[in-house]
Design a protein around this motif. Sequence first.
Motif, short mmCIF file in Angstrom:
data_model
loop_
_atom_site.label_atom_id
_atom_site.label_comp_id
_atom_site.label_asym_id
_atom_site.label_seq_id
_atom_site.Cartn_x
_atom_site.Cartn_y
_atom_site.Cartn_z
N VAL A 183 46.64 35.80 45.28
CA VAL A 183 46.15 36.32 46.57
C VAL A 183 47.12 37.28 47.23
O VAL A 183 46.73 38.18 47.97
N ASN A 184 48.40 37.10 46.97
CA ASN A 184 49.41 37.94 47.62
C ASN A 184 49.73 39.15 46.73
O ASN A 184 50.36 38.99 45.68
N PRO A 185 49.30 40.34 47.15
CA PRO A 185 49.50 41.52 46.28
C PRO A 185 50.96 41.73 45.90
O PRO A 185 51.25 42.24 44.82
N LYS A 186 51.88 41.31 46.77
CA LYS A 186 53.30 41.56 46.51
C LYS A 186 53.84 40.83 45.29
O LYS A 186 54.83 41.25 44.72
N VAL A 187 53.24 39.71 44.93
CA VAL A 187 53.77 38.95 43.79
C VAL A 187 52.87 39.02 42.56
O VAL A 187 53.02 38.24 41.63
N ARG A 188 51.92 39.97 42.60
CA ARG A 188 51.11 40.15 41.38
C ARG A 188 51.98 40.70 40.26
O ARG A 188 52.78 41.60 40.47
N SER A 189 51.78 40.15 39.09
CA SER A 189 52.61 40.52 37.94
C SER A 189 52.35 41.95 37.47
O SER A 189 51.21 42.39 37.39
N ASN A 190 53.42 42.66 37.16
CA ASN A 190 53.27 43.97 36.55
C ASN A 190 53.06 43.87 35.04
O ASN A 190 52.86 44.88 34.38
N MET A 191 53.13 42.68 34.51
CA MET A 191 52.99 42.49 33.07
C MET A 191 51.63 41.88 32.70
O MET A 191 51.00 42.31 31.74
N ASN A 192 51.23 40.85 33.44
CA ASN A 192 49.99 40.14 33.10
C ASN A 192 49.02 40.24 34.28
O ASN A 192 49.20 39.57 35.28
N VAL A 193 48.04 41.09 34.13
CA VAL A 193 47.07 41.32 35.20
C VAL A 193 45.89 40.37 34.97
O VAL A 193 45.08 40.56 34.06
N VAL A 194 45.86 39.34 35.81
CA VAL A 194 44.85 38.29 35.66
C VAL A 194 43.72 38.57 36.64
O VAL A 194 43.96 38.85 37.81
N PHE A 195 42.49 38.52 36.16
CA PHE A 195 41.34 38.75 37.05
C PHE A 195 40.12 38.02 36.53
O PHE A 195 40.06 37.62 35.36
N THR A 196 39.17 37.85 37.42
CA THR A 196 37.90 37.24 36.99
C THR A 196 36.76 38.19 37.34
O THR A 196 36.93 39.14 38.12
N LEU A 197 35.63 37.94 36.75
CA LEU A 197 34.40 38.64 37.11
C LEU A 197 33.29 37.60 37.02
O LEU A 197 33.55 36.47 36.58
N PRO A 198 32.08 37.91 37.45
CA PRO A 198 31.03 36.88 37.40
C PRO A 198 30.97 36.25 36.00
O PRO A 198 30.90 36.96 35.00
N LYS A 199 30.97 34.92 36.00
CA LYS A 199 31.05 34.15 34.75
C LYS A 199 30.01 34.57 33.70
O LYS A 199 30.31 34.66 32.51
N ASP A 200 28.78 34.86 34.20
CA ASP A 200 27.71 35.18 33.24
C ASP A 200 27.87 36.57 32.63
O ASP A 200 27.12 36.95 31.73
N LEU A 201 28.85 37.33 33.14
CA LEU A 201 29.08 38.66 32.56
C LEU A 201 30.32 38.71 31.67
O LEU A 201 30.65 39.75 31.09
N GLU A 202 30.99 37.57 31.54
CA GLU A 202 32.25 37.56 30.77
C GLU A 202 32.05 37.99 29.32
O GLU A 202 32.80 38.83 28.80
N ASP A 203 31.07 37.41 28.67
CA ASP A 203 30.85 37.74 27.25
C ASP A 203 30.52 39.22 27.09
O ASP A 203 31.01 39.89 26.18
N HIS A 214 43.94 33.05 29.54
CA HIS A 214 44.48 31.87 28.86
C HIS A 214 43.45 30.75 28.90
O HIS A 214 42.77 30.56 29.91
N ARG A 215 43.35 30.02 27.81
CA ARG A 215 42.34 28.94 27.71
C ARG A 215 42.39 27.96 28.88
O ARG A 215 41.39 27.35 29.23
N SER A 216 43.56 27.82 29.53
CA SER A 216 43.67 26.83 30.61
C SER A 216 43.11 27.34 31.94
O SER A 216 42.82 26.54 32.83
N VAL A 217 42.98 28.66 32.10
CA VAL A 217 42.50 29.19 33.38
C VAL A 217 41.23 30.02 33.25
O VAL A 217 40.55 30.29 34.24
N GLY A 218 40.90 30.46 32.05
CA GLY A 218 39.69 31.26 31.85
C GLY A 218 39.82 32.66 32.41
O GLY A 218 40.93 33.15 32.63
N GLY A 219 38.67 33.33 32.65
CA GLY A 219 38.70 34.68 33.18
C GLY A 219 39.30 35.67 32.21
O GLY A 219 39.27 35.46 30.99
N MET A 220 39.84 36.75 32.78
CA MET A 220 40.38 37.82 31.96
C MET A 220 41.87 37.99 32.24
O MET A 220 42.36 37.63 33.30
N ARG A 221 42.54 38.58 31.28
CA ARG A 221 43.96 38.89 31.47
C ARG A 221 44.30 40.12 30.63
O ARG A 221 44.07 40.11 29.42
N ALA A 222 44.82 41.13 31.30
CA ALA A 222 45.30 42.31 30.58
C ALA A 222 46.81 42.27 30.63
O ALA A 222 47.42 42.43 31.69
#
Lengths: 393, 393
Positions: free
Chosen positions: B322-342, B359-367
């Motif tokens: 939630v805090n933009p200041k501590v978002r990782s410059n290496m691992n950009v984690v984000f989600t989108l509507p679950k039914d659109l993931e595939d 990551h399998r433990s949190v789901g969503g996407m990660r670049a």
Amino acid sequence: MSEFKTLDREEPNYFGAGPALLPTSVLQEAAYDLINYEQQGLGIGEISHRSKPAIKVIDETKANLAKVLNIPDTHEVFFMQGGGTSGFSSIVYNLIANYAKRHPGKVGKAAYAVTGSWSKKSAEEAVRLGFDVDIVVNTKANKFDDIPPYSEWKAIDKENTAYLYVCDNETVNGNEFKDIPTSEYLPEGVELVADMSSNILSKKVDVSKYGVIMAGAQKNIGLAGLTIYIVKKSLIEQPTDDELKSYGIPRVPIAFHFPSVVANNSAYNTIPIFTCHILKLVTARLIEKGGIEYIQKVNEEKAQLLYAALTKYPNFYKLPIVNPKVRSNMNVVFTLPKDLEDKFIQEATAKNLTGLKGHRSVGGMRASIYNAVTLESVQLLVAFVTEFAEANQ
Amino acid sequence: MSEFKTLDREEPNYFGAGPALLPTSVLQEAAYDLINYEQQGLGIGEISHRSKPAIKVIDETKANLAKVLNIPDTHEVFFMQGGGTSGFSSIVYNLIANYAKRHPGKVGKAAYAVTGSWSKKSAEEAVRLGFDVDIVVNTKANKFDDIPPYSEWKAIDKENTAYLYVCDNETVNGNEFKDIPTSEYLPEGVELVADMSSNILSKKVDVSKYGVIMAGAQKNIGLAGLTIYIVKKSLIEQPTDDELKSYGIPRVPIAFHFPSVVANNSAYNTIPIFTCHILKLVTARLIEKGGIEYIQKVNEEKAQLLYAALTKYPNFYKLPIVNPKVRSNMNVVFTLPKDLEDKFIQEATAKNLTGLKGHRSVGGMRASIYNAVTLESVQLLVAFVTEFAEANQ
């Protein structure tokens, strides 16, 4: 990157003790796979250790090992990092914890046969970590020149001993076990543990007789960084961490905790998958060539040729291992007159015979004739040692 | 080996979290060196870890790291096997032992900041091994969505604490420290320890402020199997094993004993020299390209571009941090509507944008946009996430 480089090389005649020679064809295949594995557009070292191709590499390597060594279903095969040295630690932690599971709450001890530098280090590490150790044989006073018959070893305290540890082949000193203790020496319930870092896959082994076989890959079969464990399934289970604490048994670092590693198919932490892939290729090639029977025959022929050449000049070449029966088929250790050592190395090098210096702790010469060292290389070495003795004796 | 294979590949657009992408040119050079290193007729993985060429590889890798990170003379650089997970164990063993040397006989405790999956595991391991641990911050209840300011952390028990441990970049959750605790939070004498496995060499770091920096190589800078340690020299010395026993402090397995590893220039046991060589090539290439200033600028640009593209569609893409200041410059984690993931993964894959699953433990996407991921790859990803949001929101 120079455009003049190629993936070819002249076949080396290299007798280094480890990290050691690997088959050129395996390295060539691995070189391509490092960049583009199975035409997936990525190298085998760049993919997740939990991805399908990585899991396939792990499973195929396990299957190849099971096939080559005829590993029964009673045993698990798994991989960890850290080499033989980490194995010294992980074995004692895990097996003493397991013993307390099988004999609830009982703190077992460990018996060690000290027949060379590596078994000595392993016993010392078990003591250092605070475990109770019985040395059942120690040949250090005789510079590890023999492996005495089991009948001369100290009896094992069968009521309290979790395992008997041996180093199956002592790389530095050049001795090798040619048989395993029978029931006359090894009491039922005491597990046999062997470090086979320098001779695994060199000869037939009856895996069912062992509780644990541990082997760093970097001598006979792979790159440094991967250690093979073949462990009887009944030896994997452990008490909980709290139980261990109450028994006063220290816990093993989590990356070396057998139950966690097995439950995660060797990927509890990140397995070096490129290194595992090399092991897969080496074992696949061995199967193709005829498996363990084939390689054992070649290895025996190589060793016989070289020992015969050396013992033909008993006043010139000396073999520190006095008992011919326990001379290593992998590491042929010998000496010659000290003032001729440099000349020997120089002339050998001029003939492209390299890696012959003995270990810094014992001096002299050592020809390591692992699986990847060809009969042709050994024949060239035999011709050289003969010629050198004739010219200088 | 097929003769149709080449060492070329199309430049991948691969965003996997680790093991991760490496520069193609490095892999190509390493491929040749695997077979014939410096025209010596042997591969770099086949030579003794105590031979001159191997020692040169170790020393050059250390020198490259020292240059890129501007490591002061007060700190040692060394390598061990076992990855970050073994680091969790080795750090607590070694630093608590060292604390008892600097404060004779005193058993110190360790403070842990739990800001994601990896720091949580590390703290758990320290507890599991029987050490005294203070958790000074724990954001698990909020799914590690922020790194609270130091002023909100529990005060450190400065009389008894050996070190404060942080995971500088949490690969699974996607948060990253952007500053380090000042003297207002961190008492003098309490050492700062950072796991930088997933962001080492991605940005400038003032090494002098750290007691220990530990980093598994397999995310940003190398293959799995090698772990980098940068340790303040004053933190290496330890009591004898007997002293430790009398203090009730457990001994670290010998392969992870900082004093032994340092005394043997990272070759107490067999260092995976091919893996070290890759690290040497990666760091040499980074120096050639302009060093840490250069790569930090590129990494910041990549992260800014991608976060800007995602935050442009706040009703479609969600950022768990939630805090933009501590978002990782290496691992950009984000989600989108679950039914659109595939659909997202399928369409990305069709554009050769791969490795994007969370990551399998949190789901969503990660670049994961590590050093080897080019600005061009990120631009392609930015175009895709924009297009996908426009088409599906």
